[in-house]
Design an enzyme around this catalytic site. Structure first.
Site, PDB file in Angstrom:
ATOM      1  N   SER A 215       0.252  -1.083  -0.249  1.00 46.86           N
ATOM      2  CA  SER A 215      -0.181  -0.049  -0.201  1.00 46.86           C
ATOM      3  C   SER A 215       0.780   1.232   0.011  1.00 46.86           C
ATOM      4  O   SER A 215      -0.045   2.363   0.108  1.00 46.86           O
ATOM      5  CB  SER A 215      -0.829   0.162   0.832  1.00 46.86           C
ATOM      6  OG  SER A 215      -2.014  -0.927   0.615  1.00 46.86           O
TER       7      SER A 215
ATOM      8  N   TYR B 141       5.470  11.534   8.995  1.00 51.75           N
ATOM      9  CA  TYR B 141       5.001  11.572   7.751  1.00 51.75           C
ATOM     10  C   TYR B 141       5.387   9.689   7.565  1.00 51.75           C
ATOM     11  O   TYR B 141       6.526   9.448   7.751  1.00 51.75           O
ATOM     12  CB  TYR B 141       4.800  12.028   6.398  1.00 51.75           C
ATOM     13  CG  TYR B 141       4.335  13.661   6.390  1.00 51.75           C
ATOM     14  CD1 TYR B 141       2.994  13.848   6.892  1.00 51.75           C
ATOM     15  CD2 TYR B 141       5.339  14.234   6.843  1.00 51.75           C
ATOM     16  CE1 TYR B 141       2.031  15.334   6.964  1.00 51.75           C
ATOM     17  CE2 TYR B 141       5.153  16.155   7.230  1.00 51.75           C
ATOM     18  CZ  TYR B 141       3.788  16.103   7.624  1.00 51.75           C
ATOM     19  OH  TYR B 141       2.648  17.672   7.716  1.00 51.75           O
TER      20      TYR B 141
ATOM     21  N   GLY C 187       3.120 -11.141   2.427  1.00 53.38           N
ATOM     22  CA  GLY C 187       5.028 -11.904   2.157  1.00 53.38           C
ATOM     23  C   GLY C 187       6.042 -10.617   2.280  1.00 53.38           C
ATOM     24  O   GLY C 187       6.948 -11.069   2.596  1.00 53.38           O
TER      25      GLY C 187
END
Length: 453
Positions: free
Chosen positions: A55, A294, A302
């Site tokens: 992400s 930040y 994995g």
């Protein structure tokens, strides 16, 4: 190097095969790698090893989207329908009013009900087409609730429509090539397999890490999770954010105003302790002993990625691993580096308040979202959370499909969730938004789960 030896010693304690770590300080990069890319081949990891960023990809996608803002082609606060006229979800208000800002900071509330959009070049177009019946997990703008794939796929589709090319090409044209990146890719087919780390899972330290049975995420996760990179090139992105949009090669990637907007446009996070108290545009906002830091993190099945950006000391630290994630490992490694640099360090989790007496009846119930179910019960004046695992996941990890945790109150809405499993760190949970005496949401690991039934 002392820190390198320290990380090497930590890896087997956590069952993590390798870690690549880079530090950007005053525009100079120092980096090293320890461990192996794959426990079966035993090939050593190097600073050129490519890892899956998960992400952390969202920060890259946010940067590309802010270029559109700089060009005056989109506004953060115009409805998505302005740019995708056919955009529709089940809730009419969300259909009409959801904006790119909602998507960037995870307050859109749309359930990830996009079906199977396939693996073709039209994947993000199909995801948008498939959500016409997608319900709301929560009302638009009501709370923060992490969107793993859908929110940033919608942003990617806006980029595709404006640029007339696929998101993968948009990222190369807008970011990777101008920044001089040669090891960063958005498609697994583009990765040099001789340089790629293999993901690993762990069931026990005695058995050791196992090669993951799922070596990549579906293409639907692309804009939110499929970028691969090295520590040096992750730190190139950090350089852009630390230097008013300028890459190390001198190219201006986004405007200084867009960097400020990415950092300053924030929403509160119900669980402020695990990652940070606020979420900005593609960035997590942390409070480290009064200093704003930040963050952008990512996990695949994995592999794990961590980046911390400290503007006050012009510093960034990146760590990529092919195992984990473990909060205690990241904290041990980063705090040693931060201490050596003489900067602020990562705060510990808060202590529980044993004197706090709660009316537990308002918390008891079932909280659920697609792929997650939490059952809260009260026994002997204490609150317990039972996590219901997917049966296939439980079988592979050799765990029961129901795992029970005792919750320790920090406040009326915040709890610690310690684990009896030595492979799990203490997690944090927020249970909040009481209506008629009953909590409506459970928030953990950035995800929101509404009360059901």
């Amino acid at each position: 190097m002392r820190i390198q030896a320290h990380v090497s010693a930590l890896l087997p304690q956590y069952g993590i095969p390798s870690a690549a770590i880079g530090v950007l300080h005053d525009e100079e990069i120092a980096e090293f790698a320890v461990g192996v890319k794959n426990v079966e081949t035993r090939e050593p990891a190097t600073t050129d090893t490519v890892y899956q960023c998960g992400s952390m990809t969202k920060t890259w996608t946010a940067l590309a989207f802010m270029q559109l803002v700089d060009e005056g082609k989109v506004s953060l606060d115009e409805p998505v329908r302005t740019y995708l006229p056919g955009f529709t979800v089940a809730d009419p208000e969300t259909t009409a009013k959801v904006t790119p800002r909602h998507l960037l900071c995870h307050t859109n509330g749309i359930e990830e009900a996009y079906g199977d959009p396939g693996e073709g070049d039209d994947v993000y177009e199909r995801m948008v087409e498939n959500i016409t019946d997608a319900p709301q997990v929560f009302p638009l703008g009501h709370t923060h609730g992490y969107s793993a794939a859908l929110g940033y796929a919608i942003l990617a589709r806006i980029l595709e429509v404006h640029d007339g090319s696929r998101w993968d090409d948009v990222m190369r044209d807008r970011l990777f090539d101008p920044m001089g990146l040669t090891s960063t890719n958005s498609r697994r087919e583009q990765v040099d397999e001789t340089r790629a780390a293999t993901g690993h899972l762990i069931r026990s330290l005695e058995e050791g890490p196992l090669v993951t049975p799922v070596d990549h995420l579906p293409r639907a996760f692309g804009p939110g999770g499929n970028i691969t990179s090295t520590t040096r090139e992750v730190l190139t992105m950090a350089h852009v954010l630390l230097n008013e949009g300028r890459a190390p090669n001198g190219q201006h990637i986004v405007s200084a105003a867009s960097v400020r907007e990415m950092m300053r446009s924030r929403v509160p996070v119900p669980d402020p302790y695990m990652f940070g108290p606020e979420w900005a545009l593609g960035l997590i906002v942390c409070d480290w002993h009064g200093e704003t830091v930040y963050a952008t993190d990512g996990s695949t099945i994995g592999q794990n990625a961590r980046l911390r950006i400290l503007p006050e000391t012009n510093t960034a630290i990146a760590m990529l691993t092919n195992g984990g994630p473990r909060e205690s490992f990241y904290q041990a490694v980063f705090n040693e580096i931060l201490t050596d640099l003489g900067t602020v360090t990562i705060p510990d989790l808060p202590k529980p308040d044993p004197t706090r007496h709660l009316d537990l009846s308002g918390y008891v119930g079932v909280y659920e979202s697609p792929g997650a179910r939490y059952e809260l019960t009260a026994e002997g004046g204490k609150l317990y959370l039972t996590l219901v695992l997917d049966p296939m996941q439980a079988e592979f990890l050799q765990k029961p499909d129901r795992i029970r945790y005792g919750l320790l109150p920090v406040s009326d809405t915040h709890f610690l969730m310690p684990s009896a499993d030595s492979l799990e760190d203490t997690q944090t949970v927020a249970i909040y938004d009481f209506t008629n005496g009953a909590a409506q949401y459970l928030h953990t690991n950035s995800r929101v789960n509404p009360r059901v039934g």
